[in-house]
Design a protein around this motif. Structure first.
Motif, PDB file in Angstrom:
ATOM      1  N   UNK A  75     -55.577 -23.492  34.662  1.00 37.15           N
ATOM      2  CA  UNK A  75     -54.414 -22.615  34.755  1.00 37.15           C
ATOM      3  C   UNK A  75     -53.468 -22.756  33.576  1.00 37.15           C
ATOM      4  N   UNK A  76     -52.266 -22.210  33.749  1.00 39.54           N
ATOM      5  CA  UNK A  76     -51.281 -22.205  32.680  1.00 39.54           C
ATOM      6  C   UNK A  76     -50.080 -23.072  33.038  1.00 39.54           C
ATOM      7  N   UNK A  77     -49.254 -23.360  32.010  1.00 42.12           N
ATOM      8  CA  UNK A  77     -48.097 -24.237  32.190  1.00 42.12           C
ATOM      9  C   UNK A  77     -46.817 -23.568  31.702  1.00 42.12           C
ATOM     10  N   UNK A  78     -45.743 -23.811  32.452  1.00 45.31           N
ATOM     11  CA  UNK A  78     -44.396 -23.478  31.997  1.00 45.31           C
ATOM     12  C   UNK A  78     -43.590 -24.762  32.057  1.00 45.31           C
ATOM     13  N   UNK A  79     -42.958 -25.115  30.947  1.00 42.97           N
ATOM     14  CA  UNK A  79     -42.228 -26.370  30.875  1.00 42.97           C
ATOM     15  C   UNK A  79     -40.771 -26.172  31.293  1.00 42.97           C
ATOM     16  N   UNK A  80     -40.252 -27.142  32.055  1.00 40.48           N
ATOM     17  CA  UNK A  80     -38.854 -27.129  32.486  1.00 40.48           C
ATOM     18  C   UNK A  80     -38.139 -28.264  31.755  1.00 40.48           C
ATOM     19  N   UNK A  81     -37.030 -27.943  31.074  1.00 38.72           N
ATOM     20  CA  UNK A  81     -36.388 -28.993  30.298  1.00 38.72           C
ATOM     21  C   UNK A  81     -34.951 -28.647  29.944  1.00 38.72           C
ATOM     22  N   UNK A 100     -40.709 -21.883  28.133  1.00 36.27           N
ATOM     23  CA  UNK A 100     -39.798 -22.929  28.572  1.00 36.27           C
ATOM     24  C   UNK A 100     -38.761 -22.339  29.526  1.00 36.27           C
ATOM     25  N   UNK A 101     -38.461 -23.062  30.607  1.00 41.53           N
ATOM     26  CA  UNK A 101     -37.334 -22.747  31.480  1.00 41.53           C
ATOM     27  C   UNK A 101     -36.288 -23.831  31.240  1.00 41.53           C
ATOM     28  N   UNK A 102     -35.076 -23.418  30.922  1.00 40.63           N
ATOM     29  CA  UNK A 102     -34.041 -24.384  30.572  1.00 40.63           C
ATOM     30  C   UNK A 102     -33.230 -24.825  31.787  1.00 40.63           C
ATOM     31  N   UNK A 103     -32.835 -26.084  31.763  1.00 41.18           N
ATOM     32  CA  UNK A 103     -31.934 -26.620  32.779  1.00 41.18           C
ATOM     33  C   UNK A 103     -30.514 -26.616  32.225  1.00 41.18           C
ATOM     34  N   UNK A 107     -31.339 -18.312  37.577  1.00 38.88           N
ATOM     35  CA  UNK A 107     -32.212 -17.424  38.349  1.00 38.88           C
ATOM     36  C   UNK A 107     -32.758 -16.273  37.492  1.00 38.88           C
ATOM     37  N   UNK A 108     -31.884 -15.647  36.700  1.00 33.43           N
ATOM     38  CA  UNK A 108     -32.297 -14.486  35.894  1.00 33.43           C
ATOM     39  C   UNK A 108     -33.340 -14.892  34.864  1.00 33.43           C
ATOM     40  N   UNK A 109     -33.122 -16.053  34.207  1.00 33.53           N
ATOM     41  CA  UNK A 109     -34.074 -16.525  33.204  1.00 33.53           C
ATOM     42  C   UNK A 109     -35.432 -16.819  33.844  1.00 33.53           C
ATOM     43  N   UNK A 110     -35.416 -17.496  34.994  1.00 34.52           N
ATOM     44  CA  UNK A 110     -36.669 -17.834  35.676  1.00 34.52           C
ATOM     45  C   UNK A 110     -37.419 -16.573  36.070  1.00 34.52           C
TER      46      UNK A 110
END
Length: 294
Positions: A75-81, A100-103, A107-110
């Protein structure tokens, strides 16, 4: 889409799960609070997408990702950081991270990122279905004249207004190289290898220097495509070229930002993030699809 979340922060896991389920983006089939605990479950469930935190105890996100891939996860990966370290981000992209999903999680970005990955996933699934259906069809009578890979690529680049750009020849050669690698599947090798392969094809050059020059030429060409499509969209976003290419080949938020700047008539263009890997991969998949249809 079937998601698995790996994050040592329970609040982040709950937030991501709510965004996915309430937004109708798919279903969360599992979660883990560490990379170590995720390995066996992910390999067993084989989710379509793993959302994984970059910084975790024992195994960090990149190490976990490497172990999963080495053990057969497809599968594929999305990194959270929340880390903005260019070296770590670069390493993650090289290892196969798509986005990348930023911390702190927005909600809108995700939603935006997961919608893009879902679109890419469906495109690859569609092409896989085409491959499988063609495998069961007997010999096909060939048309008198087949379009070459170069002709198809140039048609697409022409639609984006970049057929005359300095990197267009490099892009053509890169797709020709990819198309010659039968059985490779939809995943691209590292871009560095592709730049070197194009440099070898050019011949009689310093491979290292030419590879870097190819990378820059291609980036400038892709940037020009962003500007051209943003200009089209600013005038009429229902234009066929804009509607087709902008959301498929690019981060649409980058296109939209450039459109806004054009609409406001700013003199100095803003910096646009260029995702060369996505551009080349989508182009490759589209050329492959068109060749299958001939």
């Amino acid at each position: 889409m079937r998601y698995f979340i790996v994050d040592d922060d329970m609040a982040s896991r709950r937030m991501l799960e709510r965004v996915i389920t309430e937004g109708g983006l798919g279903m969360v089939i599992g979660e883990a609070e560490s990379g170590v605990k995720a390995l066996t479950t992910v390999l067993s469930l084989q989710p379509d997408m793993v959302l994984i935190d970059l910084l975790m105890p024992e195994l960090d996100g990149i190490e976990t990702m490497e172990q999963l891939k080495s053990r057969g996860y497809q599968g594929q990966f999305i990194m959270i950081s929340q880390v903005v370290n260019k070296e770590m981000v670069g390493e993650a992209y090289e290892k196969g991270v798509e986005f990348f999903i930023h911390k702190p999680i927005n909600r809108v970005e995700v939603q935006s990122i997961l919608q893009k990955t879902t679109e890419n996933f469906r495109l690859q699934a569609s092409l896989m279905a085409i491959r499988e259906s063609l495998a069961h069809i007997g010999p096909v009578v060939q048309a008198p004249k087949q379009r070459s890979v170069k002709e198809i690529v140039l048609t697409i680049l022409n639609d984006m207004g970049i057929i005359g750009e300095v990197g267009s020849d490099d892009i053509v050669m890169m797709i020709e190289i990819l198309m010659s690698q039968k059985g490779r599947g939809a995943q691209l090798p590292p871009l560095k290898e592709l730049y070197e392969a194009v440099a070898h094809k050019i011949g009689n050059v310093d491979i290292t220097k030419e590879s870097k020059a190819i990378e820059q030429r291609i980036r400038r060409t892709i940037l020009m495509a962003v500007n051209n499509l943003a200009s089209l969209g600013a005038v009429d976003y229902t234009t066929a070229e804009f509607e087709y290419y902008a959301p498929r080949y690019f981060d649409f938020q980058e296109i939209r930002s450039r459109m806004k700047q054009i609409e406001e008539d700013h003199q100095e263009p803003i910096k646009v993030k260029i995702n060369s890997k996505k551009f080349i991969q989508v182009l490759y998949l589209e050329v492959e699809d068109k060749l299958m249809r001939l």
